[in-house]
Write an enzyme that holds these catalytic residues in place. Structure first.
Site, PDB file in Angstrom:
ATOM      1  N   GLU A 183       2.663  -6.713   7.071  1.00 17.58           N
ATOM      2  CA  GLU A 183       3.946  -6.345   7.654  1.00 17.58           C
ATOM      3  C   GLU A 183       4.157  -4.871   7.367  1.00 17.58           C
ATOM      4  O   GLU A 183       3.841  -4.401   6.278  1.00 17.58           O
ATOM      5  CB  GLU A 183       5.110  -7.135   7.040  1.00 17.58           C
ATOM      6  CG  GLU A 183       5.101  -8.615   7.355  1.00 17.58           C
ATOM      7  CD  GLU A 183       4.260  -9.424   6.372  1.00 17.58           C
ATOM      8  OE1 GLU A 183       3.955 -10.584   6.686  1.00 17.58           O
ATOM      9  OE2 GLU A 183       3.898  -8.904   5.296  1.00 17.58           O
ATOM     10  N   ILE A 226       0.888  -1.168   0.000  1.00 17.77           N
ATOM     11  CA  ILE A 226       0.000   0.000   0.000  1.00 17.77           C
ATOM     12  C   ILE A 226       0.922   1.213   0.000  1.00 17.77           C
ATOM     13  O   ILE A 226       1.883   1.265   0.768  1.00 17.77           O
ATOM     14  CB  ILE A 226      -0.974  -0.008   1.201  1.00 17.77           C
ATOM     15  CG1 ILE A 226      -1.989   1.112   1.097  1.00 17.77           C
ATOM     16  CG2 ILE A 226      -0.256   0.012   2.515  1.00 17.77           C
ATOM     17  CD1 ILE A 226      -3.174   0.960   2.038  1.00 17.77           C
ATOM     18  N   ALA A 227       0.652   2.142  -0.906  1.00 21.35           N
ATOM     19  CA  ALA A 227       1.535   3.302  -1.029  1.00 21.35           C
ATOM     20  C   ALA A 227       0.748   4.505  -1.533  1.00 21.35           C
ATOM     21  O   ALA A 227      -0.172   4.365  -2.338  1.00 21.35           O
ATOM     22  CB  ALA A 227       2.678   2.991  -1.994  1.00 21.35           C
ATOM     23  N   TYR A 229      -3.035   1.686  10.326  1.00 17.95           N
ATOM     24  CA  TYR A 229      -3.495   0.317  10.543  1.00 17.95           C
ATOM     25  C   TYR A 229      -4.171   0.165  11.901  1.00 17.95           C
ATOM     26  O   TYR A 229      -5.189  -0.510  12.015  1.00 17.95           O
ATOM     27  CB  TYR A 229      -2.334  -0.665  10.397  1.00 17.95           C
ATOM     28  CG  TYR A 229      -1.665  -0.598   9.041  1.00 17.95           C
ATOM     29  CD1 TYR A 229      -2.419  -0.462   7.870  1.00 17.95           C
ATOM     30  CD2 TYR A 229      -0.290  -0.644   8.914  1.00 17.95           C
ATOM     31  CE1 TYR A 229      -1.816  -0.393   6.629  1.00 17.95           C
ATOM     32  CE2 TYR A 229       0.319  -0.581   7.676  1.00 17.95           C
ATOM     33  CZ  TYR A 229      -0.440  -0.454   6.536  1.00 17.95           C
ATOM     34  OH  TYR A 229       0.155  -0.385   5.309  1.00 17.95           O
ATOM     35  N   ASN A 237       8.073   2.977  10.402  1.00 21.53           N
ATOM     36  CA  ASN A 237       7.018   3.682   9.669  1.00 21.53           C
ATOM     37  C   ASN A 237       5.816   3.913  10.591  1.00 21.53           C
ATOM     38  O   ASN A 237       4.788   3.255  10.492  1.00 21.53           O
ATOM     39  CB  ASN A 237       6.610   2.880   8.423  1.00 21.53           C
ATOM     40  CG  ASN A 237       5.703   3.669   7.501  1.00 21.53           C
ATOM     41  OD1 ASN A 237       5.127   4.681   7.887  1.00 21.53           O
ATOM     42  ND2 ASN A 237       5.563   3.197   6.272  1.00 21.53           N
TER      43      ASN A 237
END
Length: 171
Positions: free
Chosen positions: A116, A82-83, A128, A121
């Site tokens: 993960e 995911i970015a 999350y 980060n």
């Protein structure tokens, strides 16, 4: 850039080049290869699909400003990637992408979603946690070549569904 201008759509093979540009910008030390994206997309269509990949695109320019992918196996799914482009940080686009992946996990009938995330980060970890993911362990040296540890997080979909259920209006 506001998230209202980005549209989520299925990632296709022609998106690999612009996604790789963003991948290398955001993850210069451990970026995915072209082959990795091709391999994932090969499992994303048809009746036996086990992957779900989306891109966030600015309709006016066609620029890819985010992407995300999920792999499913049985009742377990894993957020593969995911970015969000740096200029779209803080717009809610990451949450939109994660919401899309969780809908896909539901469609795949997955009971649990794993992921993960780099231990350094904190921004992603907060996202999350807002969605109910809980830390369950570490993978030492997971991110190479930097030898950075990964925090493993888990979301139980039944609990997520209960937490996000609409009010019934009955007492």
């Amino acid at each position: 850039m506001s998230t209202a201008t980005a549209v989520l759509r299925e990632m296709r093979w022609w998106d690999i080049a612009p996604v790789l540009e963003l991948e290398h910008e955001l993850f210069p030390d451990d970026a995915w290869s072209t082959g990795m994206f091709w391999s994932e997309l090969a499992h994303a269509r048809g009746p036996g699909a086990t992957r779900h990949y989306v891109v966030a695109e600015e309709p006016a320019t066609g620029r890819i400003v985010g992407y995300a992918g999920l792999a499913a196996l049985g009742d377990l799914s894993d957020v593969q990637t995911i970015a969000v482009s740096r200029d779209a940080w803080g717009t809610g686009l990451g949450a939109e992408l994660l919401t899309d992946l969780l809908k896909a996990a539901t469609a795949f009938e997955c009971a649990t979603v794993l992921l993960e995330v780099r231990v350094d980060n904190a921004r992603a970890q907060r996202l999350y946690e807002r969605f109910g993911f809980e830390p369950i362990g570490f993978r030492r040296g997971y991110y190479q070549p930097g030898n950075i540890d990964a925090l493993v997080m888990r979301l139980t979909m039944q609990e997520h569904a209960a937490d996000n259920a609409p009010e019934t209006g009955t007492e």
